[in-house]
Design an enzyme around this catalytic site. Structure first.
Site, PDB file in Angstrom:
ATOM      1  CG  HIS A 570     -10.752  -8.601  -6.956  1.00  2.18           C
ATOM      2  ND1 HIS A 570     -10.611  -8.885  -5.787  1.00  2.18           N
ATOM      3  CD2 HIS A 570     -11.897  -9.011  -7.532  1.00  2.18           C
ATOM      4  CE1 HIS A 570     -11.815  -9.261  -5.137  1.00  2.18           C
ATOM      5  NE2 HIS A 570     -12.489  -9.454  -6.402  1.00  2.18           N
ATOM      6  CG  HIS A 574     -11.157 -12.253 -10.843  1.00  3.07           C
ATOM      7  ND1 HIS A 574     -12.067 -13.173 -10.530  1.00  3.07           N
ATOM      8  CD2 HIS A 574     -12.048 -11.097 -10.810  1.00  3.07           C
ATOM      9  CE1 HIS A 574     -13.190 -12.699 -10.132  1.00  3.07           C
ATOM     10  NE2 HIS A 574     -13.154 -11.472 -10.419  1.00  3.07           N
ATOM     11  CG  HIS A 610     -15.415  -8.199 -13.870  1.00  2.51           C
ATOM     12  ND1 HIS A 610     -14.770  -9.108 -14.429  1.00  2.51           N
ATOM     13  CD2 HIS A 610     -15.556  -8.344 -12.518  1.00  2.51           C
ATOM     14  CE1 HIS A 610     -13.964  -9.781 -13.449  1.00  2.51           C
ATOM     15  NE2 HIS A 610     -14.963  -9.573 -12.429  1.00  2.51           N
TER      16      HIS A 610
END
Length: 826
Positions: A570, A574, A610
């Protein structure tokens, strides 16, 4: 017949024949006394207005009682003027009539002084004594004494002449004198010649010039048989001047009612005191919440609000050093040695004091440290801190605890008596002392005063605690602001990086495959991924449409990249891939026609941000370890943090890509950002997926309504977040290794740090089951969303096809064929 008519006979007849009275009034009575509503509509059953005693068991009676109580407390109660019966009237009445008159007085008179004055007058008349006196019990059980309440009440004396105030009252210790003997023994004393009784104090006669002959003295008892007062009558004026057995009986009967009246009046007085005390508490509570920014202003406000109830010449509040401490938990600092408990008054230090003088009209003075150090009253306050208990000193100059000391302060103030109460904080530690000096009426402080000052001290302690918490919160906010400034500086891209990126050439999207679902970022270096990001925003025409300066866009993109941690999966790569997938869904998949420009901007920014500051662990792990993030957010822990981090970067200097938006546009795009980032929580995806599938099944195609469009955006965010499962097999296999390694790292932490066995997908010992788990992941999460989106938007079929191909590949793989030791670093 008429000769037998008199008011008494008529009254007796009407009482015995109430129906006649009703009938007469219905025929001849005025309208205002026949019916409650003033009409004659129901003559057969008129409602007669008859005065009755209040019904205290009914709701209406209670409201009347409340009204009377409030008027009494406010001093607005109008007394019913009653004509006192003279000697002849009283002597002509029968014994029953006399006592009925007394009962009426007790039922209607709230003032015990008026009631007892009338009782003593009536007793004097009925026993033909010259005068009488009433003493009431005061003090604690171990130190009780009598005080003269009504003194030398005669047949013609008024209450103002006979009533003793606290300034003029005479104190009689239990066991001293005739009244003191009666109070202690509860016996009746009937003395024929006072001068022959050694208990009689002749000095009173010498001072007044009055000659006492006979005395009849009796105790007044309450319902528990305790002495609450003593009454005595002096000098029978008829016969041989000696009080008879009949006089004793009359006196005793009257005193029974007198005891009832005194008890009721005392209970009523306690109710009044409690009411006023509650009003004080409400005012204090209001003051605490109105003023919490300054400890000094709070103490002053509480003192001023309380001065009407304190009723003393001087009120002083001393605050210890602990109360002014800036650190609420100094013991948590390992470098700070815990302060020892004081062993003498020299160890007690006051950091501040507040003096309120009644004579100054409510002005509060703050004495200097030198004045506090030399103050004799402050020395007594230090003693209270040392002992931790309240202190009531009735005679400061002769109190055995302090020896014979001068009762004068250096400022000339004379201390006669005082009441001291410690102030505790929420940890039961003494942080100050409240000290009341010299009651305004000159008498010592009593139990009621102690109750008031206790409430005052409790609320003062609460106020101090409240102020400290507010000040600590302000300091923490200031620290947070400083920390954010530091983080913002270090988390923001440097100017040299920004200038270098601005000087670069941004490759066309089609040349590097940004519009394809098979896009592969592995060959790109870090700077090229940033350039590709700028390209997507440029080719979506977002910089031109929303007037985003290229410098701000470059700095913001670099800052976002910088705020991704170097975790295994992450990370920035990504986020970049998720953003590229959203770009492809919009422009290649054909969904761009469903959204306005501001929505496209919000979706791309949300994708890039995000997973900001992802720690390589999921929400469940944050909750298990009770991390600060889990304490800050109750649900969607990491997603809330990602959104907040996104806002922090936007608020950093030179990073606000929304700077040219109108206020309405800014509010809308921030709302879209929050919704989109939170939608990447798979827990929310499972809740919303059924609603989206239902929309598709019902034939929804427009997605104009806000709720329906938000559902579509949420599903698009999830589709982009897990899109690695749709990539060509070479890419999917490598990404799967990264995801598995990050999961296994979390599982290792759970096993070593928490002592728990991790779930299968995070258990390194079950790595051979990865192909099986991948298939389960595809079936449970990926295929449902890609199939539904493809049914609705045919342009997204490549994603569904890629997912199905990879499922087949995972099903073909033998369990031991995947080597998880290799971690791809980008």
């Amino acid at each position: 017949m008429t000769e037998n008519l008199n008011p008494t006979n008529v009254e007796n007849y009407l009482i015995k024949n109430p129906e006649f009275l009703k009938s007469y009034l219905s025929k001849h009575g005025a309208p205002d006394i026949t019916h409650k509503d003033g009409s004659h509509s129901e003559p057969s059953s008129p409602e007669i207005k008859i005065k009755r005693l209040p019904n205290f068991t009914s709701g209406r009676g209670n409201s009347i009682t409340t009204s009377i109580f409030k008027k009494y407390v406010e001093g607005n109660l109008e007394r019913i003027k009653k004509t006192s019966k003279d000697r002849n009237q009283l002597l002509s009445m029968s014994e029953d009539e006399v006592f009925m008159e007394l009962i009426r007085d007790i039922a209607t008179e709230l003032d015990v002084n008026v009631l007892c004055h009338k009782i003593l007058k009536n007793v004097s008349i009925l026993t033909r004594s010259d005068r009488g006196s009433l003493f009431l019990v005061r003090g604690s059980k171990g130190n009780r004494y009598l005080v003269s309440k009504l003194f030398d009440v005669t047949e013609v004396s008024t209450i103002s002449e006979s009533l003793h105030t606290e300034e003029t009252e005479i104190k009689v210790p239990f066991g001293k004198g005739i009244a003191g003997f009666v109070a202690e023994s509860k016996d009746t004393v009937n003395i024929k010649d006072a001068y022959e009784d050694p208990r009689f104090n002749k000095d009173v006669d010498l001072k007044t010039g009055y000659r006492t002959h006979s005395i009849l003295c009796m105790p007044i008892l309450n319902y528990e048989g305790e002495v609450i007062g003593v009454a005595q009558i002096i000098n029978k004026v008829t016969g041989n001047h000696e009080f008879t057995k009949q006089d004793e009986d009359v006196f005793r009967k009257y005193l029974i009612f007198c005891g009832i009246g005194i008890t009721n009046a005392q209970l009523f007085e306690l109710s009044v005191q409690e009411y006023k005390r509650n009003q004080l508490l409400l005012n204090l509570a209001r003051g605490i919440f109105e003023e919490q920014t300054s400890l000094e202003r709070l103490i002053q406000k509480v003192m001023l609000d309380s001065q009407d109830m304190l009723k003393c010449e001087r009120c002083t509040v001393y605050l210890t050093e602990e109360s002014m401490s800036k650190d609420p938990h100094p013991e948590e600092d390992s470098n700070v040695q815990a302060k020892a408990k004081p062993t003498s008054t020299k160890d007690v230090l006051f950091s501040m004091a507040f003096d309120l003088y009644a004579k100054d009209g409510g002005n509060i003075r703050v004495p200097s440290a030198a004045e506090v150090a030399k103050s004799r009253n402050a020395e007594i306050a230090r003693h209270v801190v040392l002992k931790g208990t309240p202190l009531n000193v009735s005679e400061i100059q002769i109190d055995a605890m302090f020896g014979k000391i001068r009762g004068f302060e250096d400022d000339g103030f004379k201390t006669k008596n005082m009441l001291c109460m410690p102030i505790f904080n929420n940890e039961k530690k003494i942080i100050g002392v409240t000290l009341l000096v010299n009651k305004l009426n000159g008498v010592p402080f009593n139990e009621n005063d102690a109750n008031i000052i206790e409430a005052f001290s409790i609320f003062t302690g609460l106020g101090i605690h409240n102020c400290q918490m507010y000040e600590n919160a302000c300091r923490l906010m200031a620290k947070q602001t400083v920390a954010l400034e530091v983080l913002s500086y270090h988390a923001t891209a440097q100017q040299e990086e920004t200038d270098k990126l601005m000087a670069s050439e941004f490759p066309p999207g089609k040349d590097i495959g940004l519009y394809t679902f098979e896009f592969n970022d592995i060959p790109l270096d870090e700077l090229e991924t940033v350039k590709c990001t700028i390209t997507m925003f440029q080719e979506a025409n977002l910089l031109a449409e929303f007037k985003i300066p290229l410098e701000v866009m470059c700095r913001w993109t670099l800052s976002v990249k910088k705020n991704y941690r170097p975790v295994t999966y992450h990370n920035w790569r990504h986020a970049f891939n998720v953003t590229q997938t959203m770009f492809t869904i919009l422009y290649t998949g054909g969904l761009i026609k469903k959204f306005e420009g501001l929505e496209v901007l919000g979706l791309l920014v949300a994708c890039l941000c995000h997973d900001l500051d992802h720690r390589g662990t999921n929400n469940a792990f944050q909750v298990k370890v009770a991390s600060p993030l889990a304490m800050l957010y109750s649900t969607s822990v990491m997603e809330h943090h990602h959104f907040d981090h996104c806002i922090m970067i936007l608020n950093s200097e030179g990073n606000n890509i929304f700077q040219s938006l109108s206020p309405a546009q800014y509010r809308n795009v921030i709302k879209m950002l929050e919704h989109a980032i939170l939608s990447t929580d798979l827990a929310l995806y499972f809740k919303k997926r059924g609603d989206f599938q239902k929309l598709v099944q019902e034939g929804e195609t427009e997605y104009i309504e806000p709720y329906k469009k938000d559902l579509l955006k949420a599903m698009m965010m999830t589709a982009c977040d897990v899109a690695a499962i749709t990539k060509p097999w070479e890419i999917q296999e490598k990404v799967a290794q990264l995801v598995a390694n990050e999961f296994f790292e979390q599982g290792d932490k759970e096993r070593t740090e928490l002592g728990e066995t991790p779930m299968a997908m995070m258990d390194r010992e079950k790595k051979d089951e990865l192909p099986k788990m991948q298939v389960g992941f595809i079936d449970a999460i990926c295929l449902p969303i890609y199939k539904t989106l493809t049914d609705e938007f045919g342009g997204l079929k490549p994603m569904l096809d890629g997912c199905l191909r990879n499922k087949e590949k995972w099903q073909e793989r033998p369990p031991q064929s995947l080597h998880l030791g290799a971690i791809f670093c980008f």
